[in-house]
Scaffold this active site. Structure first.
Site, short mmCIF file in Angstrom:
data_model
loop_
_atom_site.label_atom_id
_atom_site.label_comp_id
_atom_site.label_asym_id
_atom_site.label_seq_id
_atom_site.Cartn_x
_atom_site.Cartn_y
_atom_site.Cartn_z
N GLY A 14 0.82 -1.21 0.00
CA GLY A 14 0.00 0.00 0.00
C GLY A 14 0.85 1.25 0.00
N ALA A 25 15.57 10.50 -0.87
CA ALA A 25 16.70 10.40 0.06
C ALA A 25 17.63 9.26 -0.32
CB ALA A 25 16.17 10.20 1.48
N SER A 108 5.65 -6.37 2.61
CA SER A 108 6.78 -6.04 1.73
C SER A 108 8.11 -6.42 2.37
CB SER A 108 6.77 -4.54 1.42
OG SER A 108 5.55 -4.17 0.81
N THR A 129 4.46 2.54 5.83
CA THR A 129 3.09 2.05 6.03
C THR A 129 2.33 3.02 6.92
OG1 THR A 129 1.74 0.33 7.06
CG2 THR A 129 3.98 0.53 7.87
N ASP A 131 -0.04 2.26 8.86
CA ASP A 131 -0.58 1.57 10.04
C ASP A 131 0.29 1.70 11.29
OD1 ASP A 131 -2.72 0.74 8.56
OD2 ASP A 131 -1.93 -1.27 8.17
N GLY A 174 -6.23 0.20 9.57
CA GLY A 174 -5.54 -0.37 10.72
C GLY A 174 -6.21 -1.64 11.18
N GLY A 189 -10.81 14.60 19.62
CA GLY A 189 -11.77 14.73 20.70
C GLY A 189 -12.94 13.78 20.58
N SER A 219 -24.96 13.54 20.63
CA SER A 219 -24.09 13.50 19.46
C SER A 219 -22.71 13.08 19.91
CB SER A 219 -24.01 14.88 18.78
OG SER A 219 -23.22 15.77 19.53
#
Length: 325
Positions: A14, A25, A108, A129, A131, A174, A189, A219
């Site tokens: 991904g 780099a 990978s 990644t 995640d 995730g 929040g 809510s």
């Protein structure tokens, strides 16, 4: 062992914001230290099919701010076979590549580790990644950008949630790691996060609803880590059945999370680890992942980096619980 003169660089799995900064780099640090650099397009599939091109500093000019990856990326089933790995190795020999730098996630780097074991190839991994699930580095390339993207989306969703007095279940990426969900919930929040690391016998939804009802909140936002069985849709359906008095909506952020300009944090992380990968090769290191831990560049054996038990700080759960009252 042959002296390393030419290094191949690829992105795999991904995409993650900051991959281009890492490619830049690796290319520039490699050239600066006397190596030839070759870009490998479309991950392991590109290595198998010979999609390989000489890279100069001009190839990576003006890409540090771009999301995605100029080298393209793919998930390769063929590379999981011995025949596929043999083709990849043959192409490395054909293009005179002695070392491989793989920018990607768990799958990978697992591929890199297996390839290194079978063909005695020098493989260096960079943690690319969103995640943040690779062991041995405080953060992975793309994680910070994605968390900021989620936070921005949730900020907007909250406007609607409050206007209509709704409960929103927001599903984020995730599947096997709750770093994104938990930290984006704190940052935005949100009232709760439902994550894999907290999947004990305690019913996370019941615990949250009990607190929410007691507070008389009409809510609220719940961040949910994606799951084929217990994602946002599952929890929304349960609330509709068990608490029909609430107005419930679902927002699945999906691939929106992967795109966008990388944050300064991800650009710096990608740059430091990219330079670190070249330094690892100069030092004669093999089959390690380059990470940053406690603000220091570290080298972690690939076998350790891909293990699935990256420590999750359970104090974060307490932080969110206390701040969502």
């Amino acid at each position: 062992m042959a002296k390393i003169k030419t290094i191949g660089v690829m992105t795999s799995g991904g995409d993650a914001p900051g991959m281009n900064a890492a490619i830049r780099a690796v290319t520039r640090a490699g050239i600066c230290n006397g190596f030839n650099i070759k870009g490998i397009y479309r991950g392991y599939d590109g290595l198998i099919n010979g999609e390989i091109k000489d890279f100069t500093t001009e190839n990576v000019s003006g890409i540090i701010m771009s999301g995605g990856t100029i080298l393209k990326t793919a998930r390769s089933k063929e590379f999981m076979t011995m025949a596929g790995m043999q083709k990849a190795y043959d192409n490395m020999q054909k293009h005179d590549i002695q070392a491989l730098i793989v920018i990607g996630g768990n799958g990978s780097l697992t591929g890199a580790m297996n390839f290194a074991r079978e063909f005695d190839v020098c493989c260096i991994g960079l943690p690319g990644t969103i995640d943040n699930d690779l062991y041995g580095t405080d953060s992975t390339i793309g994680y910070d950008t994605t968390m900021n993207t989620i936070m921005d989306c949730v900020d907007r969703i909250r406007d609607t949630a409050q206007s209509h007095e709704r409960i929103f279940f927001v599903e984020v990426m995730g599947r096997d790691a709750g770093f994104l969900a938990q930290n984006s919930a704190i940052a935005s929040g949100a009232e709760a996060a439902i994550i894999p690391e907290d999947s004990t016998n305690v019913d996370q939804l019941a615990r949250f609803m009990e607190r929410g009802i007691r507070k008389s909140k009409k809510s609220c936002i719940v961040i949910v880590s994606e799951s084929p069985k217990c994602g946002a849709l599952y929890y929304a359906d349960r609330v509709k059945k068990e608490f029909p008095e609430y107005d419930v909506r679902v927002s699945i952020l999906g691939h929106l999370q992967r795109g966008g300009r990388p944050t300064a944090h991800d650009r710096i992380l990608a740059s430091r680890t990219g330079v670190g990968a070249i330094e690892a090769i100069i030092q004669g290191q093999r089959n390690v992942m380059v990470g940053v831990r406690n603000n220091e560049v570290v080298y972690v054996p690939l076998s350790e980096a891909i293990r699935s038990d990256k420590p999750f700080d359970r104090k974060l759960i307490k932080v969110l619980d206390e701040l969502s009252i």
